[in-house]
Design a protein around this motif. Structure first.
Motif, PDB file in Angstrom:
ATOM      1  N   LEU A   1      -2.748  -8.284  -1.381  1.00 45.24           N
ATOM      2  CA  LEU A   1      -2.073  -6.990  -1.268  1.00 45.24           C
ATOM      3  C   LEU A   1      -0.907  -6.924  -2.239  1.00 45.24           C
ATOM      4  O   LEU A   1      -0.755  -5.939  -2.968  1.00 45.24           O
ATOM      5  CB  LEU A   1      -1.579  -6.782   0.175  1.00 45.24           C
ATOM      6  CG  LEU A   1      -0.978  -5.418   0.536  1.00 45.24           C
ATOM      7  CD1 LEU A   1      -1.211  -5.153   2.017  1.00 45.24           C
ATOM      8  CD2 LEU A   1       0.500  -5.364   0.250  1.00 45.24           C
TER       9      LEU A   1
ATOM     10  N   ALA B   1      -2.209  -6.688  -5.732  1.00 44.82           N
ATOM     11  CA  ALA B   1      -2.782  -5.366  -5.999  1.00 44.82           C
ATOM     12  C   ALA B   1      -1.675  -4.341  -6.236  1.00 44.82           C
ATOM     13  O   ALA B   1      -1.750  -3.533  -7.157  1.00 44.82           O
ATOM     14  CB  ALA B   1      -3.664  -4.928  -4.834  1.00 44.82           C
ATOM     15  N   MET B   2      -0.646  -4.370  -5.418  1.00 44.23           N
ATOM     16  CA  MET B   2       0.457  -3.424  -5.579  1.00 44.23           C
ATOM     17  C   MET B   2       1.138  -3.630  -6.928  1.00 44.23           C
ATOM     18  O   MET B   2       1.381  -2.685  -7.670  1.00 44.23           O
ATOM     19  CB  MET B   2       1.494  -3.597  -4.465  1.00 44.23           C
ATOM     20  CG  MET B   2       1.062  -3.051  -3.128  1.00 44.23           C
ATOM     21  SD  MET B   2       0.825  -1.254  -3.161  1.00 44.23           S
ATOM     22  CE  MET B   2      -0.932  -1.171  -3.169  1.00 44.23           C
TER      23      MET B   2
ATOM     24  N   ASN C   1      -1.279  -2.318  -9.649  1.00 39.09           N
ATOM     25  CA  ASN C   1      -1.409  -0.862  -9.698  1.00 39.09           C
ATOM     26  C   ASN C   1      -0.157  -0.189 -10.227  1.00 39.09           C
ATOM     27  O   ASN C   1      -0.218   0.692 -11.079  1.00 39.09           O
ATOM     28  CB  ASN C   1      -1.705  -0.302  -8.303  1.00 39.09           C
ATOM     29  CG  ASN C   1      -3.130  -0.584  -7.863  1.00 39.09           C
ATOM     30  OD1 ASN C   1      -3.950  -1.012  -8.659  1.00 39.09           O
ATOM     31  ND2 ASN C   1      -3.418  -0.357  -6.598  1.00 39.09           N
TER      32      ASN C   1
ATOM     33  N   LEU D   1       5.782   2.841   1.126  1.00 35.47           N
ATOM     34  CA  LEU D   1       4.766   1.813   1.368  1.00 35.47           C
ATOM     35  C   LEU D   1       5.285   0.772   2.374  1.00 35.47           C
ATOM     36  O   LEU D   1       4.555   0.300   3.243  1.00 35.47           O
ATOM     37  CB  LEU D   1       4.371   1.139   0.063  1.00 35.47           C
ATOM     38  CG  LEU D   1       3.673   2.062  -0.953  1.00 35.47           C
ATOM     39  CD1 LEU D   1       3.601   1.401  -2.319  1.00 35.47           C
ATOM     40  CD2 LEU D   1       2.286   2.435  -0.475  1.00 35.47           C
TER      41      LEU D   1
ATOM     42  N   ILE E   1       4.989   1.953   5.855  1.00 31.37           N
ATOM     43  CA  ILE E   1       3.610   1.827   6.341  1.00 31.37           C
ATOM     44  C   ILE E   1       3.352   0.402   6.809  1.00 31.37           C
ATOM     45  O   ILE E   1       2.741   0.165   7.861  1.00 31.37           O
ATOM     46  CB  ILE E   1       2.590   2.233   5.245  1.00 31.37           C
ATOM     47  CG1 ILE E   1       2.762   3.709   4.878  1.00 31.37           C
ATOM     48  CG2 ILE E   1       1.170   1.984   5.729  1.00 31.37           C
ATOM     49  CD1 ILE E   1       1.841   4.197   3.786  1.00 31.37           C
ATOM     50  N   ILE E   2       3.826  -0.568   6.048  1.00 32.01           N
ATOM     51  CA  ILE E   2       3.662  -1.976   6.428  1.00 32.01           C
ATOM     52  C   ILE E   2       4.315  -2.229   7.787  1.00 32.01           C
ATOM     53  O   ILE E   2       3.724  -2.828   8.692  1.00 32.01           O
ATOM     54  CB  ILE E   2       4.299  -2.911   5.385  1.00 32.01           C
ATOM     55  CG1 ILE E   2       3.587  -2.833   4.045  1.00 32.01           C
ATOM     56  CG2 ILE E   2       4.328  -4.332   5.901  1.00 32.01           C
ATOM     57  CD1 ILE E   2       2.414  -3.731   3.908  1.00 32.01           C
TER      58      ILE E   2
ATOM     59  N   MET F   1       7.747  -6.777  -0.990  1.00 33.86           N
ATOM     60  CA  MET F   1       6.833  -5.886  -1.708  1.00 33.86           C
ATOM     61  C   MET F   1       7.650  -4.869  -2.506  1.00 33.86           C
ATOM     62  O   MET F   1       7.316  -4.538  -3.646  1.00 33.86           O
ATOM     63  CB  MET F   1       5.899  -5.170  -0.742  1.00 33.86           C
ATOM     64  CG  MET F   1       4.873  -4.309  -1.468  1.00 33.86           C
ATOM     65  SD  MET F   1       3.753  -3.472  -0.343  1.00 33.86           S
ATOM     66  CE  MET F   1       4.846  -2.266   0.379  1.00 33.86           C
TER      67      MET F   1
ATOM     68  N   ILE G   1      -0.999   4.131  -1.970  1.00 30.64           N
ATOM     69  CA  ILE G   1      -1.296   4.039  -0.537  1.00 30.64           C
ATOM     70  C   ILE G   1      -2.738   3.565  -0.345  1.00 30.64           C
ATOM     71  O   ILE G   1      -3.021   2.726   0.525  1.00 30.64           O
ATOM     72  CB  ILE G   1      -1.060   5.391   0.159  1.00 30.64           C
ATOM     73  CG1 ILE G   1       0.438   5.707   0.131  1.00 30.64           C
ATOM     74  CG2 ILE G   1      -1.564   5.364   1.594  1.00 30.64           C
ATOM     75  CD1 ILE G   1       0.810   7.019   0.794  1.00 30.64           C
TER      76      ILE G   1
ATOM     77  N   GLY H   1      -4.377   1.649  -2.380  1.00 32.59           N
ATOM     78  CA  GLY H   1      -4.354   0.216  -2.671  1.00 32.59           C
ATOM     79  C   GLY H   1      -3.761  -0.581  -1.519  1.00 32.59           C
ATOM     80  O   GLY H   1      -4.202  -1.690  -1.213  1.00 32.59           O
ATOM     81  N   LEU H   2      -2.751  -0.005  -0.860  1.00 33.29           N
ATOM     82  CA  LEU H   2      -2.106  -0.690   0.263  1.00 33.29           C
ATOM     83  C   LEU H   2      -3.099  -0.905   1.400  1.00 33.29           C
ATOM     84  O   LEU H   2      -3.199  -2.003   1.976  1.00 33.29           O
ATOM     85  CB  LEU H   2      -0.915   0.128   0.762  1.00 33.29           C
ATOM     86  CG  LEU H   2      -0.077  -0.578   1.832  1.00 33.29           C
ATOM     87  CD1 LEU H   2       0.811  -1.621   1.189  1.00 33.29           C
ATOM     88  CD2 LEU H   2       0.760   0.418   2.618  1.00 33.29           C
ATOM     89  N   PHE H   3      -3.847   0.128   1.721  1.00 32.45           N
ATOM     90  CA  PHE H   3      -4.809  -0.021   2.803  1.00 32.45           C
ATOM     91  C   PHE H   3      -5.938  -0.972   2.429  1.00 32.45           C
ATOM     92  O   PHE H   3      -6.480  -1.682   3.273  1.00 32.45           O
ATOM     93  CB  PHE H   3      -5.356   1.350   3.242  1.00 32.45           C
ATOM     94  CG  PHE H   3      -4.405   2.055   4.156  1.00 32.45           C
ATOM     95  CD1 PHE H   3      -3.620   3.089   3.709  1.00 32.45           C
ATOM     96  CD2 PHE H   3      -4.271   1.625   5.473  1.00 32.45           C
ATOM     97  CE1 PHE H   3      -2.715   3.713   4.555  1.00 32.45           C
ATOM     98  CE2 PHE H   3      -3.373   2.252   6.328  1.00 32.45           C
ATOM     99  CZ  PHE H   3      -2.590   3.288   5.871  1.00 32.45           C
TER     100      PHE H   3
END
Lengths: 450, 450
Positions: free
Chosen positions: A322, A325-326, A329, A369, A372-373, A394, B290, B292-294
């Motif tokens: 994760l 990926a973050m 991106n 983000l 959301i975590i 993050m 978002i 990518g986060l999921f």
């Protein structure tokens, strides 16, 4: 408008070639635009293509040759004698002729040039070959309509009837002085409306856009797009008119540039197409994959260094994809916008402002983000402290990734390297390693114990 | 050639506006091309831009307005009255006029249209507004030179002097019959060379490229690029000539399309520029982050499911970023090549052939990468069996990622969705999750014990 190019047609043509039905082939293709014939030749197999090229008139085949896919053209040219190639080239404009010769292996180039009968044309081609292929000189053609400022309109029209036979498209008529220097332009409309005995110098428009012969091709494209030009004269350092670039060549430059940037962003290192051979595709794709592999091994190495955390904080290791990926991106988004901005010359304002903007942007995105975590953590059975650790590290990773993604293209551009290299696998791989490292460092600071 | 636009100039202009030195401003900008003035206005602050627009002549400001950055233009138009906007629009070609009106909020559109004095122009604009903005009808202008096949050359030249005043660029003269249907074309060169009393129908060239008014803008661009056209007439379903598209508009279409694809590949969901506000940039970038986060949370969930492997095979968890990175990179490479191929109509051949090619390609790449893993494993203290497990599962992940990256764009394209969406974060995120899952499944099969 044009013949429809589909499987049936290709089969039909293959059959006609097999039976050597020359008349039928010529009838079928007689009315077709050379770009369509080229598309057909790209589809039939190589021997059939060579057969058809040898069958049709030079006047048509030279244009067809220009439109062919590069690889197909290379193969066909290998099978033509230098005399045959010179005959084809004779029918082309000087810029296209020079391009074809430049594609040949060096030994063949000399031989083909020596076979060209028209001395003036030969000199033109040799002049063009001397220029860098990515400059105005490499794009331009010598064919254009040029008149002297001291002529009358009548003489001008008379001269034009001669010159215009050579020139496929007349946009502006360029006006030069006795030294050959560009001093202005006229449009055909101007000539049509002018009194016959008038003098050119009276109706010439002195305001004329031009580019220097050494200007980079992409810069030429920008000028022509900005001023909505369809042709632009090219001058040397003494303002002497040496050639002309037309918009169709620029359209090709724009398309090729866009495709190259797109492929670099996807981690493909040379110009490939979906229909290329497996060998070509491997050569283009493998290097970037190897880069990504070593990036991944770097991450393995980093995590080995933090393996003490496994006992108490195993979830840290579940979150590494994760975080990577973050980081990836965010880095790609930042660099893509900067690369496009640099290409369009709209990255203005101080570097400091840009830095602040990216930090502000990353803060907002990172906080959303992170929230959301935090919201999701309890559902996976994680403590609030742990969720907060993930969210905060993050956030830091995102800010750093955005800054890296912003500054690497700018730095590359300042050093004259194509900033588009900074997008794609290059950015994602470096951000992956750095992001994971930063993640563990911050987690260690916040959670301790390893 | 043009004034150099740098910080000093901007400061100078700002000072002139502050002191309302109208004459000085007009002198400074009088000789500048409207594209350069527009660039200056994009740089000065908004009030200064409005001041300058109101100061300069309508004839110049209308062209400047067209060249401005969209956001700047929107703000300036908000500050002009409907009458002032109508005055600007009056000076433009019908396609540009229609574009500007289309950008206004709906209530203002009606009011501006009603303020247009020229009834014919008003009717033209209303006709153009009815077309889809991404079609030939949305790109075309009504201004062109059109002659009847029954006229003499003399009459033709006379009519042209009238018509050509309106038309900025005359390429071809379009020939229509009494019903207004397009039957052929002439070039100015043809007219220059023809006998004065001749009849148009004797010299008309019946072979003329054209597009249907409903054709998609990208298809129009392909046609013009393929046949090296600089203008193309547009006809309706009855072959009646309704408008003309010029190459400068197509160059803009090509550039915008390239930028849109590039941004989609980077995970940016709407048209943004480096100099946009933070709010705009967040809106464009956050959605993909978002997603990518999921995706990353999905990976966490998967790994929790395999956490029994932690005791014996902790290194599996160190390799997850590497596996995810490989899956992502391979997927993006595959999809980028396919997306470009679809855009250039060169994805031919059966789907089965494509499948076999991707599998072959992935096998070669995967084997090379796997060998590197095997070579490196001992250096990290991993057993040969473990290294082989990693290498083999990575090979499977690569093959699957390549197939997904190849087929998703093709499937999207067949359903009429822009395949470019399949590149970038969309592909990397889904390949990450799937890749990690596949990795653990295969590792479990080969190593067992968890």
């Amino acid at each position: 408008m044009a013949i429809e190019i589909n499987k049936d047609l290709i089969t039909q043509i293959a059959a006609l070639v097999a039976t050597q039905s020359d008349v039928a082939i010529q009838e079928l293709l007689a009315e077709e635009h050379f770009a369509d014939v080229a598309e057909i030749l790209d589809e039939v197999n190589f021997d059939e293509a060579t057969y058809i090229i040898k069958l049709l008139d030079s006047e048509k085949t030279s244009d067809i040759l220009m439109e062919l896919d590069e690889d197909v053209r290379e193969k066909i040219l290998k099978n033509l004698s230098v005399k045959e190639i010179a005959e084809e080239i004779d029918e082309l404009d000087s810029d296209d002729a020079a391009d074809i010769i430049a594609e040949l292996p060096e030994e063949r180039q000399e031989k083909v040039i020596s076979e060209i009968e028209d001395e003036e044309f030969k000199a033109d081609i040799q002049e063009l070959l001397a220029y860098d292929e990515d400059s105005a000189g490499g794009l331009m053609a010598k064919e254009m309509v040029m008149v002297n400022e001291n002529w009358t309109v009548t003489r001008c029209v008379k001269e034009m009837r001669t010159q215009a036979e050579e020139v496929t498209r007349v946009h502006s008529i360029y006006v030069v002085n006795d030294e050959g220097q560009l001093i202005g332009r006229l449009s055909l409309k101007d000539l049509l409306m002018a009194p016959a005995r008038g003098n050119i110098s009276k109706i010439v428009r002195p305001k004329v856009d031009f580019v220097n012969v050494n200007l980079d091709a992409e810069e030429v494209a920008k000028v022509m797009q900005k001023y909505d030009l369809e042709a632009i004269p090219v001058v040397d350092d003494n303002q002497v008119l040496v050639g002309r670039i037309t918009i169709d060549d620029i359209v090709d430059v724009i398309k090729e540039e866009a495709e190259k940037d797109y492929q670099l962003a996807a981690g493909i290192s040379q110009d490939v197409e979906a229909d290329d051979s497996i060998k070509e595709l491997v050569k283009a794709r493998l290097p970037w994959l190897i880069l990504g592999l070593f990036g991944g091994l770097g991450a393995v190495f980093i995590m080995e260094g933090f393996e003490d955390a496994l006992s108490s904080y195993k979830h840290l290791f579940f979150f590494t994809p994760l975080i990577a990926a973050m980081a990836g991106n965010v880095g790609v988004q930042s660099s893509a916008i900067i690369v496009q901005g640099l290409a369009n010359d709209i990255v203005k304002g101080s570097l400091l402002n840009r830095l602040l903007k990216e930090v502000g942007l990353s803060l907002i995105n990172g906080i959303v983000l992170g929230l959301i975590i935090l919201a999701v953590s309890p559902l996976i059975g994680l403590s609030f402290q742990f969720g907060l650790t993930i969210a905060l590290s993050m956030l830091c990773v995102i800010i750093v990734a955005a800054l890296v993604g912003t500054f690497v293209p700018i730095v590359l551009d300042k050093r004259g390297i194509d900033p588009a290299i900074a997008t794609g696998p290059f950015i994602t791989t470096s951000n992956d390693i750095f992001g994971i490292y930063l993640f563990f460092i911050i987690a260690k600071m916040m959670l301790g114990g390893f």
